[in-house]
Design a protein around this motif. Structure first.
Motif, PDB file in Angstrom:
ATOM      1  N   GLN A   1      76.472  42.273  32.053  1.00  0.00           N
ATOM      2  CA  GLN A   1      77.582  42.751  32.223  1.00  0.00           C
ATOM      3  C   GLN A   1      78.300  43.981  31.228  1.00  0.00           C
ATOM      4  O   GLN A   1      77.987  43.678  29.992  1.00  0.00           O
ATOM      5  CB  GLN A   1      78.523  41.581  31.875  1.00  0.00           C
ATOM      6  CG  GLN A   1      78.774  40.672  33.034  1.00  0.00           C
ATOM      7  CD  GLN A   1      79.511  39.290  32.492  1.00  0.00           C
ATOM      8  OE1 GLN A   1      78.705  38.381  31.835  1.00  0.00           O
ATOM      9  NE2 GLN A   1      80.559  39.106  32.841  1.00  0.00           N
ATOM     10  N   LEU A   2      78.334  44.968  31.605  1.00  0.00           N
ATOM     11  CA  LEU A   2      78.527  46.087  30.374  1.00  0.00           C
ATOM     12  C   LEU A   2      80.098  46.355  30.302  1.00  0.00           C
ATOM     13  O   LEU A   2      80.937  46.174  31.085  1.00  0.00           O
ATOM     14  CB  LEU A   2      78.233  47.452  31.518  1.00  0.00           C
ATOM     15  CG  LEU A   2      76.829  47.586  31.934  1.00  0.00           C
ATOM     16  CD1 LEU A   2      76.539  48.807  32.712  1.00  0.00           C
ATOM     17  CD2 LEU A   2      75.746  47.335  30.770  1.00  0.00           C
ATOM     18  N   GLU A   3      80.367  46.217  29.101  1.00  0.00           N
ATOM     19  CA  GLU A   3      81.602  46.422  28.342  1.00  0.00           C
ATOM     20  C   GLU A   3      82.510  47.618  29.005  1.00  0.00           C
ATOM     21  O   GLU A   3      83.703  47.457  29.364  1.00  0.00           O
ATOM     22  CB  GLU A   3      81.454  46.627  26.921  1.00  0.00           C
ATOM     23  CG  GLU A   3      83.077  46.184  26.346  1.00  0.00           C
ATOM     24  CD  GLU A   3      83.009  46.048  24.700  1.00  0.00           C
ATOM     25  OE1 GLU A   3      84.127  45.926  24.445  1.00  0.00           O
ATOM     26  OE2 GLU A   3      81.944  46.051  24.379  1.00  0.00           O
ATOM     27  N   GLU A   4      82.000  48.655  29.549  1.00  0.00           N
ATOM     28  CA  GLU A   4      82.776  49.703  30.223  1.00  0.00           C
ATOM     29  C   GLU A   4      83.125  49.297  31.588  1.00  0.00           C
ATOM     30  O   GLU A   4      84.113  50.086  32.232  1.00  0.00           O
ATOM     31  CB  GLU A   4      81.893  50.863  30.193  1.00  0.00           C
ATOM     32  CG  GLU A   4      80.661  50.937  30.969  1.00  0.00           C
ATOM     33  CD  GLU A   4      79.392  50.781  30.023  1.00  0.00           C
ATOM     34  OE1 GLU A   4      78.327  51.258  30.391  1.00  0.00           O
ATOM     35  OE2 GLU A   4      79.570  50.300  29.022  1.00  0.00           O
ATOM     36  N   ASN A   5      82.743  48.290  32.051  1.00  0.00           N
ATOM     37  CA  ASN A   5      83.154  47.659  33.344  1.00  0.00           C
ATOM     38  C   ASN A   5      84.412  46.822  33.250  1.00  0.00           C
ATOM     39  O   ASN A   5      84.679  46.219  34.331  1.00  0.00           O
ATOM     40  CB  ASN A   5      81.889  47.118  34.310  1.00  0.00           C
ATOM     41  CG  ASN A   5      81.080  48.112  34.715  1.00  0.00           C
ATOM     42  OD1 ASN A   5      81.298  49.151  34.494  1.00  0.00           O
ATOM     43  ND2 ASN A   5      79.826  47.474  35.055  1.00  0.00           N
ATOM     44  N   LEU A   6      84.602  46.333  32.131  1.00  0.00           N
ATOM     45  CA  LEU A   6      85.865  45.414  31.832  1.00  0.00           C
ATOM     46  C   LEU A   6      87.188  46.240  32.412  1.00  0.00           C
ATOM     47  O   LEU A   6      87.313  47.216  32.492  1.00  0.00           O
ATOM     48  CB  LEU A   6      85.953  45.421  30.289  1.00  0.00           C
ATOM     49  CG  LEU A   6      87.367  44.771  29.997  1.00  0.00           C
ATOM     50  CD1 LEU A   6      86.835  42.950  30.163  1.00  0.00           C
ATOM     51  CD2 LEU A   6      87.504  44.748  28.291  1.00  0.00           C
ATOM     52  N   LEU A   7      87.875  45.083  33.152  1.00  0.00           N
ATOM     53  CA  LEU A   7      89.114  45.376  33.606  1.00  0.00           C
ATOM     54  C   LEU A   7      90.178  44.476  33.192  1.00  0.00           C
ATOM     55  O   LEU A   7      89.936  43.285  33.061  1.00  0.00           O
ATOM     56  CB  LEU A   7      88.910  45.182  35.228  1.00  0.00           C
ATOM     57  CG  LEU A   7      88.595  45.990  36.403  1.00  0.00           C
ATOM     58  CD1 LEU A   7      88.394  45.321  37.724  1.00  0.00           C
ATOM     59  CD2 LEU A   7      89.403  47.250  36.441  1.00  0.00           C
ATOM     60  N   GLU A   8      91.137  45.116  32.608  1.00  0.00           N
ATOM     61  CA  GLU A   8      92.468  44.492  32.147  1.00  0.00           C
ATOM     62  C   GLU A   8      93.509  44.706  33.221  1.00  0.00           C
ATOM     63  O   GLU A   8      93.963  45.810  33.498  1.00  0.00           O
ATOM     64  CB  GLU A   8      92.734  45.002  30.641  1.00  0.00           C
ATOM     65  CG  GLU A   8      91.582  44.729  29.632  1.00  0.00           C
ATOM     66  CD  GLU A   8      91.732  45.596  28.335  1.00  0.00           C
ATOM     67  OE1 GLU A   8      91.370  45.010  27.387  1.00  0.00           O
ATOM     68  OE2 GLU A   8      92.518  46.376  28.333  1.00  0.00           O
ATOM     69  N   ILE A   9      94.003  43.428  33.520  1.00  0.00           N
ATOM     70  CA  ILE A   9      94.803  43.540  34.725  1.00  0.00           C
ATOM     71  C   ILE A   9      96.244  42.642  34.363  1.00  0.00           C
ATOM     72  O   ILE A   9      96.030  41.382  33.909  1.00  0.00           O
ATOM     73  CB  ILE A   9      94.308  42.801  36.012  1.00  0.00           C
ATOM     74  CG1 ILE A   9      93.224  43.654  36.409  1.00  0.00           C
ATOM     75  CG2 ILE A   9      95.160  42.990  37.178  1.00  0.00           C
ATOM     76  CD1 ILE A   9      92.282  43.179  37.555  1.00  0.00           C
TER      77      ILE A   9
END
Length: 183
Positions: free
Chosen positions: A69-77
């Motif tokens: 799980q790469l931090e750059e793939n984090l989605l904040e919705i």
């Protein structure tokens, strides 16, 4: 900000989350604090209501094919609204608020959502596969719905029985640990 995951059967999980109007430092701190707790508990999604903040915010981090799980793939919705949905899929889901329990759940295969990011920018996202499933799971949390609510009546009764037994065993082992430490 110290956060703890609220676990079933805590009634706070049934709260409907409020729409966010203030995109401020407090919201940013909450989102920033949610990420490590989700990662440290091996989650791929976490709704704010699961950490006792009943606001319409969730985060997601879908693993790469290698499981990372790469931090750059984090989605904040923030303030998500599902605008379209089609297809059908079944996926074995789990939940950080219902630990150690997994069940096949029917979801839409494809969805489109409108949402805002942490800076109130409006966005649209088309999702399928695991991302679609995870979004639907977390949006359910924002509406006070748990994945176990989607079980058939007989499966739900079986779950309740299994879960009560598991909680009882957990309490017993904690008492044993306290007794051993005190001895």
């Amino acid at each position: 900000m110290k956060l703890n995951i609220v676990e079933y059967p805590d009634k706070r999980l049934r709260q409907k989350s409020k729409v966010i109007k203030k995109f401020d430092k407090n919201l940013h701190e909450l989102l920033d604090s949610m990420y490590p707790i989700m990662m440290n508990t091996n989650g791929i999604g976490l709704a704010a209501v699961q950490v006792a903040h009943p606001i319409a915010a969730l985060i997601l981090n879908i693993p790469e094919e290698d499981g990372e799980q790469l931090e750059e793939n984090l989605l904040e919705i923030i303030n998500p609204v599902i605008t379209s949905q089609d297809g059908e899929t079944i996926y074995q889901e789990g939940c950080l608020s219902v630990p150690s329990f997994y069940e096949d759940i029917k979801r839409f295969e494809n969805i489109t959502i409108n949402y805002q990011d942490r800076d109130a920018n409006t966005k649209t996202l088309e999702a399928n596969g695991l991302l679609s499933i995870a979004i639907q799971h977390e949006v359910d949390h924002l509406n006070g719905v748990l994945f176990i609510d989607k079980l058939s009546y007989s499966r739900r009764k079986k779950f309740e029985k299994e879960y009560k037994r598991m909680l009882k065993e957990k309490k017993t082992s904690k008492k044993d640990l306290i007794v051993k430490k005190g001895a």
